[in-house]
Design a protein around this motif. Sequence first.
Motif, PDB file in Angstrom:
ATOM      1  N   ASN A   1       0.637  -1.290  -0.535  1.00 41.39           N
ATOM      2  CA  ASN A   1       0.032   0.227   0.171  1.00 41.39           C
ATOM      3  C   ASN A   1       0.599   1.539  -0.428  1.00 41.39           C
ATOM      4  OD1 ASN A   1      -1.641   2.011   0.905  1.00 41.39           O
ATOM      5  ND2 ASN A   1      -3.148   0.741   1.590  1.00 41.39           N
ATOM      6  N   ALA A   2       0.585   1.793  -0.717  1.00 45.00           N
ATOM      7  CA  ALA A   2       1.312   3.569  -0.922  1.00 45.00           C
ATOM      8  C   ALA A   2       1.882   4.288   0.411  1.00 45.00           C
ATOM      9  CB  ALA A   2       0.644   4.387  -1.718  1.00 45.00           C
ATOM     10  N   PHE A   3       0.172   3.333   1.230  1.00 42.22           N
ATOM     11  CA  PHE A   3       0.005   4.425   2.567  1.00 42.22           C
ATOM     12  C   PHE A   3       1.709   4.291   3.822  1.00 42.22           C
ATOM     13  CE2 PHE A   3      -3.760   5.900   4.641  1.00 42.22           C
ATOM     14  CZ  PHE A   3      -4.569   6.576   3.735  1.00 42.22           C
ATOM     15  N   PHE A   4       2.105   3.485   3.024  1.00 42.28           N
ATOM     16  CA  PHE A   4       3.539   2.995   3.831  1.00 42.28           C
ATOM     17  C   PHE A   4       4.830   3.446   3.124  1.00 42.28           C
ATOM     18  CE2 PHE A   4      -0.162   0.518   5.114  1.00 42.28           C
ATOM     19  CZ  PHE A   4      -0.378   1.681   6.475  1.00 42.28           C
ATOM     20  N   LYS A   5       4.471   4.323   2.173  1.00 45.28           N
ATOM     21  CA  LYS A   5       6.221   4.553   1.505  1.00 45.28           C
ATOM     22  C   LYS A   5       6.335   6.309   0.717  1.00 45.28           C
ATOM     23  CE  LYS A   5       5.006  -0.506  -0.716  1.00 45.28           C
ATOM     24  NZ  LYS A   5       6.504  -0.460  -0.789  1.00 45.28           N
ATOM     25  N   GLY A   6       7.616   6.180   0.336  1.00 49.27           N
ATOM     26  CA  GLY A   6       7.682   7.247  -0.030  1.00 49.27           C
ATOM     27  C   GLY A   6       9.097   8.250   1.125  1.00 49.27           C
ATOM     28  N   VAL A   7       9.224   7.592   1.663  1.00 53.55           N
ATOM     29  CA  VAL A   7      10.254   8.239   2.865  1.00 53.55           C
ATOM     30  C   VAL A   7      11.917   7.183   2.978  1.00 53.55           C
ATOM     31  CG1 VAL A   7      10.642   8.714   5.604  1.00 53.55           C
ATOM     32  CG2 VAL A   7       8.112   8.569   3.633  1.00 53.55           C
ATOM     33  N   LYS A   8      12.463   8.100   1.947  1.00 58.07           N
ATOM     34  CA  LYS A   8      13.816   7.357   2.407  1.00 58.07           C
ATOM     35  C   LYS A   8      14.234   7.460   3.313  1.00 58.07           C
ATOM     36  CE  LYS A   8      15.130   9.284  -2.311  1.00 58.07           C
ATOM     37  NZ  LYS A   8      15.889   9.642  -3.176  1.00 58.07           N
ATOM     38  N   GLU A   9      13.972   8.050   4.394  1.00 55.32           N
ATOM     39  CA  GLU A   9      15.276   8.776   5.398  1.00 55.32           C
ATOM     40  C   GLU A   9      14.283   9.700   6.163  1.00 55.32           C
ATOM     41  OE1 GLU A   9      18.496  10.494   4.371  1.00 55.32           O
ATOM     42  OE2 GLU A   9      18.336  12.302   4.851  1.00 55.32           O
ATOM     43  N   ARG A  10      14.466   9.444   7.967  1.00 55.48           N
ATOM     44  CA  ARG A  10      14.065  10.118   8.263  1.00 55.48           C
ATOM     45  C   ARG A  10      14.496  10.467   9.556  1.00 55.48           C
ATOM     46  NH1 ARG A  10      10.452   5.829  10.902  1.00 55.48           N
ATOM     47  NH2 ARG A  10      12.007   4.411   9.627  1.00 55.48           N
ATOM     48  N   ARG A  11      13.780  10.997  11.090  1.00 55.01           N
ATOM     49  CA  ARG A  11      14.341  11.154  12.296  1.00 55.01           C
ATOM     50  C   ARG A  11      14.180  10.874  13.473  1.00 55.01           C
ATOM     51  NH1 ARG A  11      18.191  15.486  10.633  1.00 55.01           N
ATOM     52  NH2 ARG A  11      18.307  16.087   9.257  1.00 55.01           N
ATOM     53  N   PHE A  12      14.958  10.748  14.160  1.00 54.96           N
ATOM     54  CA  PHE A  12      14.544  10.243  15.415  1.00 54.96           C
ATOM     55  C   PHE A  12      15.075  10.971  16.411  1.00 54.96           C
ATOM     56  CE2 PHE A  12      13.551   5.227  14.655  1.00 54.96           C
ATOM     57  CZ  PHE A  12      12.755   5.616  14.226  1.00 54.96           C
ATOM     58  N   ALA A  13      14.685  11.056  17.332  1.00 54.12           N
ATOM     59  CA  ALA A  13      14.879  12.213  19.052  1.00 54.12           C
ATOM     60  C   ALA A  13      14.984  11.259  19.804  1.00 54.12           C
ATOM     61  CB  ALA A  13      13.352  13.014  19.216  1.00 54.12           C
ATOM     62  N   SER A  14      14.050  10.087  20.458  1.00 53.77           N
ATOM     63  CA  SER A  14      14.465   9.370  21.978  1.00 53.77           C
ATOM     64  C   SER A  14      15.401   8.313  21.510  1.00 53.77           C
ATOM     65  CB  SER A  14      13.361   8.458  22.120  1.00 53.77           C
ATOM     66  OG  SER A  14      12.964   8.205  23.604  1.00 53.77           O
ATOM     67  N   PRO A  15      16.208   8.266  22.392  1.00 59.76           N
ATOM     68  CA  PRO A  15      16.279   8.835  23.897  1.00 59.76           C
ATOM     69  C   PRO A  15      17.668  10.031  24.440  1.00 59.76           C
ATOM     70  CG  PRO A  15      17.590   7.466  23.976  1.00 59.76           C
ATOM     71  CD  PRO A  15      17.660   7.187  22.042  1.00 59.76           C
ATOM     72  N   GLU A  16      17.675  10.555  22.801  1.00 66.10           N
ATOM     73  CA  GLU A  16      19.021  11.743  22.614  1.00 66.10           C
ATOM     74  C   GLU A  16      17.718  12.566  23.676  1.00 66.10           C
ATOM     75  OE1 GLU A  16      20.670   9.124  19.836  1.00 66.10           O
ATOM     76  OE2 GLU A  16      18.590   9.594  20.172  1.00 66.10           O
ATOM     77  N   TYR A  17      16.411  13.253  22.992  1.00 60.75           N
ATOM     78  CA  TYR A  17      15.603  14.044  23.684  1.00 60.75           C
ATOM     79  C   TYR A  17      14.736  13.780  23.790  1.00 60.75           C
ATOM     80  CZ  TYR A  17      19.206  17.145  20.401  1.00 60.75           C
ATOM     81  OH  TYR A  17      19.661  17.885  19.606  1.00 60.75           O
ATOM     82  N   GLN A  18      14.087  14.419  25.028  1.00 56.28           N
ATOM     83  CA  GLN A  18      13.034  14.426  25.789  1.00 56.28           C
ATOM     84  C   GLN A  18      11.669  15.318  25.467  1.00 56.28           C
ATOM     85  OE1 GLN A  18      12.187  11.813  27.645  1.00 56.28           O
ATOM     86  NE2 GLN A  18      12.832  13.004  29.577  1.00 56.28           N
TER      87      GLN A  18
END
Length: 334
Positions: free
Chosen positions: A37-54
């Motif tokens: 399903n295209a609902f779960f496509k289209g992203v090459k990369e993203r950012r994760f915050a936790s645990p480095e940031y609250q």
Amino acid sequence: MMPGAQIVNVVSFMPERVVDNTKLALDGEDDNELEKNAFFKGVKERRFASPEYQSSDLGSKALKLLLERTGTKPEALDLILCSCMFSDYFWPGIGPAIQNQVGASQATILNLDTSCSSYLSMLNTARAFIESGLYKTIAIVTVTNFVSRLPEFQKSKKSWVLGDGASATLLVDGKSSLVASYERSHGEHYGLFVFEPDMVDGRFLNYWERGCGPITVNFSPDMVTAIRSNAVELVPDAVSKCLFKAGLSTDDVSLLITHQPNTFLIKEWRDRIGIGEPRVHDTLEYYGNLFQSSIPVTLADAIEKNKVQSGDLLTFGTFSNGGDFVSSMVIRWT
């Protein structure tokens, strides 16, 4: 002159940790129909915050950056509007922590949540406060910090469109930037899309019950179909009604920025609204779906890339959850 809410600037603060979707390995196989399903496509990369940031850290970083860029003293803030997913605690919200961390000693706070529509809801709220004369200088903060906190859900490809990030926006008493807005709640869709504990030993336990499973989204083909059907109708309709309210047509729009959930909806909305390249801007490919931070982070990115000029008419469109809320706004960038 009557008080008006003028947008001074919009900035984003993105966590440094980059998750490269092309290098992820899936533990087990997702449902084939959902996986395609295209609902779960289209992203090459993203950012994760936790645990480095609250979450409060992300919001404070974004707001401090905004204050620096606009030359605004923290003590000048009258109000901080905040929307966050997930807060650092189940309760209370992170507004007071942000207020304290940036040194906004004269500001009060208001935590507000209409999910993915929260940014536009907070712009409307700020406008009401400024036009009433109650406050003159208001900061809006969005924080998205949840997918990095859900290690079990990360194993599913259905989570791979989701990212973390934060934004901050400054509004002051001046020439109003907000031209028109449209918001409606569609409560008949309540509960269609929810974050909830996963199944444990074949049964679901409520989040307040001992032994409940890890937080997840229990997608099903029927659920995705219903969300898609709601979203493709609600957002273009809201944008059309907002433009009509403003006395404008699509030809008048300098830049269209929609929510960034997936490539399918973004394309569908553009086609139905009738605005495409070069009068659009996206961040989905490199930041993913940021929920309530989606529109302001994309706007900040467009500003950084010089796609927004003084006098431009910007149009926003978004929906929340499974379609229980929809929002659109037209602003003139000053």
